[in-house]
Design a protein around this motif. Structure first.
Motif, PDB file in Angstrom:
ATOM      1  N   THR A 129       0.857  -1.185   0.000  1.00  0.00           N
ATOM      2  CA  THR A 129       0.000   0.000   0.000  1.00  0.00           C
ATOM      3  C   THR A 129       0.895   1.238   0.000  1.00  0.00           C
ATOM      4  O   THR A 129       2.099   1.131   0.303  1.00  0.00           O
ATOM      5  CB  THR A 129      -0.868   0.053   1.276  1.00  0.00           C
ATOM      6  OG1 THR A 129       0.007   0.200   2.400  1.00  0.00           O
ATOM      7  CG2 THR A 129      -1.690  -1.215   1.434  1.00  0.00           C
ATOM      8  N   PRO A 130       0.327   2.414  -0.322  1.00  0.00           N
ATOM      9  CA  PRO A 130       1.141   3.638  -0.228  1.00  0.00           C
ATOM     10  C   PRO A 130       1.735   3.803   1.179  1.00  0.00           C
ATOM     11  O   PRO A 130       2.839   4.331   1.328  1.00  0.00           O
ATOM     12  CB  PRO A 130       0.144   4.749  -0.550  1.00  0.00           C
ATOM     13  CG  PRO A 130      -0.877   4.093  -1.432  1.00  0.00           C
ATOM     14  CD  PRO A 130      -1.013   2.690  -0.901  1.00  0.00           C
ATOM     15  N   GLU A 131       1.028   3.335   2.192  1.00  0.00           N
ATOM     16  CA  GLU A 131       1.564   3.430   3.566  1.00  0.00           C
ATOM     17  C   GLU A 131       2.829   2.584   3.726  1.00  0.00           C
ATOM     18  O   GLU A 131       3.719   2.917   4.499  1.00  0.00           O
ATOM     19  CB  GLU A 131       0.511   2.977   4.598  1.00  0.00           C
ATOM     20  CG  GLU A 131      -0.541   4.016   4.921  1.00  0.00           C
ATOM     21  CD  GLU A 131      -1.414   4.323   3.704  1.00  0.00           C
ATOM     22  OE1 GLU A 131      -1.780   3.371   2.973  1.00  0.00           O
ATOM     23  OE2 GLU A 131      -1.690   5.507   3.454  1.00  0.00           O
ATOM     24  N   ASP A 132       2.883   1.464   2.997  1.00  0.00           N
ATOM     25  CA  ASP A 132       4.084   0.621   3.074  1.00  0.00           C
ATOM     26  C   ASP A 132       5.315   1.380   2.577  1.00  0.00           C
ATOM     27  O   ASP A 132       6.418   1.224   3.117  1.00  0.00           O
ATOM     28  CB  ASP A 132       3.908  -0.653   2.235  1.00  0.00           C
ATOM     29  CG  ASP A 132       3.095  -1.708   2.975  1.00  0.00           C
ATOM     30  OD1 ASP A 132       3.059  -1.659   4.219  1.00  0.00           O
ATOM     31  OD2 ASP A 132       2.508  -2.577   2.299  1.00  0.00           O
TER      32      ASP A 132
ATOM     33  N   LYS B 236       5.758   4.604   2.700  1.00  0.00           N
ATOM     34  CA  LYS B 236       6.128   5.546   3.777  1.00  0.00           C
ATOM     35  C   LYS B 236       6.795   4.795   4.926  1.00  0.00           C
ATOM     36  O   LYS B 236       7.735   5.281   5.555  1.00  0.00           O
ATOM     37  CB  LYS B 236       4.879   6.267   4.302  1.00  0.00           C
ATOM     38  CG  LYS B 236       4.362   7.327   3.341  1.00  0.00           C
ATOM     39  CD  LYS B 236       3.216   8.101   3.991  1.00  0.00           C
ATOM     40  CE  LYS B 236       2.406   8.820   2.933  1.00  0.00           C
ATOM     41  NZ  LYS B 236       0.968   8.794   3.191  1.00  0.00           N
ATOM     42  N   ARG B 237       6.272   3.597   5.199  1.00  0.00           N
ATOM     43  CA  ARG B 237       6.786   2.815   6.319  1.00  0.00           C
ATOM     44  C   ARG B 237       8.252   2.438   6.113  1.00  0.00           C
ATOM     45  O   ARG B 237       9.075   2.582   7.018  1.00  0.00           O
ATOM     46  CB  ARG B 237       5.931   1.548   6.501  1.00  0.00           C
ATOM     47  CG  ARG B 237       6.256   0.744   7.746  1.00  0.00           C
ATOM     48  CD  ARG B 237       5.246  -0.380   7.960  1.00  0.00           C
ATOM     49  NE  ARG B 237       3.920   0.130   8.292  1.00  0.00           N
ATOM     50  CZ  ARG B 237       2.818  -0.069   7.560  1.00  0.00           C
ATOM     51  NH1 ARG B 237       2.867  -0.791   6.461  1.00  0.00           N
ATOM     52  NH2 ARG B 237       1.666   0.443   7.929  1.00  0.00           N
TER      53      ARG B 237
ATOM     54  N   ASP C 226      10.443   5.355   6.583  1.00  0.00           N
ATOM     55  CA  ASP C 226      10.547   5.682   8.000  1.00  0.00           C
ATOM     56  C   ASP C 226      11.501   4.718   8.714  1.00  0.00           C
ATOM     57  O   ASP C 226      12.359   5.131   9.499  1.00  0.00           O
ATOM     58  CB  ASP C 226       9.133   5.604   8.614  1.00  0.00           C
ATOM     59  CG  ASP C 226       9.143   6.005  10.071  1.00  0.00           C
ATOM     60  OD1 ASP C 226       9.698   7.074  10.375  1.00  0.00           O
ATOM     61  OD2 ASP C 226       8.600   5.244  10.901  1.00  0.00           O
TER      62      ASP C 226
END
Lengths: 422, 166
Positions: A369-372, A374-375, A378
């Motif tokens: 996902t797009p969050e991955d 970012k993850r 990070d």
């Protein structure tokens, strides 16, 4: 003109008599006629910087060794394991005596008792070859007691690693030489200090290419070396070119040369004429990736110029990728390397590389996902500066810089239906 | 089989013991000798290395486990270490390795049914300009393609069928 890859110019320079005929050991003899401090001053004045990656001034490193200590060592870093690096191998295979001469000059300058050449285990044949060289040198008085009648004694030994990238990190290498796990040490004390080096004695650790420059500096003078390259990056560098070029290989060029000249004039341009260059890793897996724009191509391959384009020249392991290459896949490949090579000592690197690898695989599979994205950025940022050695930082680089510089390559994997998860 | 007392190794063992400041430093070269004798780093070899160096076998085993070039299980006669790291992969090493595994009927890390070939993918071997490439028993084999590899496999099979001399 080759200073390092002289095997290309002079046939059989890997034979002792041929090496001697072509200025072999002139630099050593000149050094033995000087005081150790004078040798260090000349190497300092040459502007030579470490070729293993960090670019630390070589003469300054030597000057850190406390002369009053009775026992000191030289450890030669021949663990060449950075992805895309194959320069030290050619030096040792084709011009081994020059490396040994440079090592002896270093040893004399710090008055070392012995030199250990730490070879990666896969350099099995080179180890045998160097052992033979050392025995020939011993027979002619270049190694052992009272070297060339100077009163200086020094032994040289080879040591084979056994498959661990981390042993190219200087303190891990020293642990490995002592028969322990190849894991980095807490510093200080640094290797150059009593308590921090090999067997707790002050030790200089230098890369093969660095030391192979030294005979030239002692023979031709500091100014002759300084005249080559740029103001802050003196001398030639061996650039290892791999990937999507017509003529991959080692190219020894002044450090004032541009990437364009290297990649087009020497390496022949893109492997396929209809597939332009997209990106390069100029320092193997460790350094920040850069898009091959005109600005980058016109940059000189020096320490200072590469800093201007937000990357490093490091060991100059230049991996070139054309427009067909997906940078998410590149990030995955490089992360797998560091996940495999993390020594396990520091938690951020050990756990970070493991999870980065898992999540990138998920993204590549279309399950991310797009969050991955970012993850992982990070996680990578949180690995930086939190480990005992640079491997943690190196492992973070490919993630941080591929995402920052090629966001579309990641976005294409996490958009549309796949991004909704499963 | 043994290392201790085996005349084949005594000179090399003494050479390694003499070159370091401590006995423990010789653990890596001695593990290579154990691997040469037994074909892998087995408990007997670990015990002998520990005995020579006055170490606990556990200490020796931890070294054998840390470094990838010591094998902690028996393998085939030919160890094929195929580089699939980024520079080689850009030149087709992943496909080459997939083909080689198929050709030998093995998975990564597996040994062929005839017991001759153990294949493994490895990280960068410092031969990026000569990809695809591999090391066979730690010796370089470079600029490979399927035809060249088929010929090499045939040659190695033939070698293995020859009676051992010396």
């Amino acid at each position: 003109m080759h200073i390092l890859l002289r095997g290309r110019d002079i046939k059989n320079i890997d034979q002792l008599d041929v090496y001697e005929k072509h200025d072999g050991f002139v630099g050593l003899k000149a050094s033995l006629a000087m005081t150790p401090a004078e040798v260090i001053d000349q190497v300092k004045a040459s502007g030579l910087r470490g070729r293993g990656g960090a670019g630390f001034p070589t003469g300054v490193k030597w000057s850190f060794i406390p002369q009053h200590e009775p026992v000191k060592f030289v450890a030669v870093n021949a663990d060449e394991s950075e992805t895309g690096t194959f320069k030290d191998r050619e030096i040792m295979e084709a011009n081994p005596y020059q490396l040994i001469e440079g090592s002896l000059i270093c040893a004399y300058a710090i008055q070392a008792k012995a030199i250990y050449i730490y070879l990666r285990g896969e350099f099995w044949d080179i180890g045998d070859q160097l052992d033979e060289c050392i025995e020939r040198l011993r027979a002619k008085g270049y190694v052992g007691e009272n070297i060339l009648g100077s009163g200086y004694d020094c032994e040289i030994y080879t040591h084979l690693g056994a498959g661990a990238y981390i042993c190219g990190e200087e303190s891990a290498m020293l642990n490995s030489l002592e028969g322990y796990l190849g894991q980095p040490r807490v510093r200080p004390p640094f290797p150059a200090q009593k308590g921090g080096g090999l067997y707790k004695e002050a030790t200089v650790v230098n890369n093969v290419e660095t030391l192979t420059n030294v005979p030239f500096i002692m023979r031709e003078g500091a100014d002759a070396f300084k005249a080559i390259g740029t103001e802050q990056s003196a001398g030639n560098k061996i650039y290892c070119v791999s990937g999507h070029v017509k003529r991959p290989g080692n190219y020894e060029l002044p450090m004032s040369t541009t990437f364009r000249e290297l990649l087009y004039d020497h390496a022949g341009g893109p492997l396929h004429d209809d597939r332009p260059f997209k990106a390069m890793l100029p320092s193997g897996g460790s350094g920040p990736i850069v898009p091959l724009t005109d600005e980058v191509l016109d940059t000189r391959m020096s320490y200072e110029d590469c800093a201007d384009i937000d990357t490093i020249i490091g060991s100059a392991s230049i991996i070139v990728m054309d427009e067909t290459v997906d940078m998410t896949w590149v990030a995955s490949k490089v992360t797998k390397f560091f996940e495999h090579e993390s020594c396990g000592k520091c938690t951020p690197c050990r756990e970070g590389t493991y999870w980065l690898d898992k999540v990138i695989d998920r993204i590549l599979d279309g399950r991310g996902t797009p969050e991955d994205v970012k993850r992982i950025a990070d996680v990578a940022e949180n690995m930086q500066g939190t480990t005992l050695c640079a491997l943690g930082d190196f492992a973070a680089n490919p993630i941080i810089h591929t995402i920052r510089r090629f966001p579309d390559d990641f976005a294409q994997h996490v958009q549309g239906e796949a991004a909704a998860g499963d | 089989m043994a290392i201790i007392g085996n005349p084949k190794y005594q000179e090399r063992i003494q050479h390694h013991l003499a070159k370091y400041e401590t006995k423990r430093s010789a653990v890596m070269p001695l593990l290579y000798i154990a691997q040469e004798e037994y074909g892998w780093v087995n408990p007997e070899g670990i015990g002998e290395v520990a005995q020579i160096l006055d170490l606990d076998p556990t200490q020796v085993k931890s070294i054998a486990g840390f470094y990838t070039m010591y094998s902690e299980k028996p393998k085939g006669k030919f160890w094929l270490h195929v580089c699939t790291d980024l520079p080689c992969a850009l030149k087709g090493a992943d496909d080459f390795y997939a083909w080689l595994k198929d050709e030998l009927g093995v998975d990564d890390g597996g040994t062929s049914a005839d017991g001759l070939f153990t294949v493994e993918h490895v990280m960068c071997l410092a031969a990026c300009d000569k990809a695809p490439m591999l090391q066979c028993n730690f010796r370089y084999v470079e600029d490979l393609d399927q035809d060249k590899m088929r010929d090499l496999l045939a040659k190695w099979r033939e070698e293995a069928a020859q009676p051992v001399s010396g």
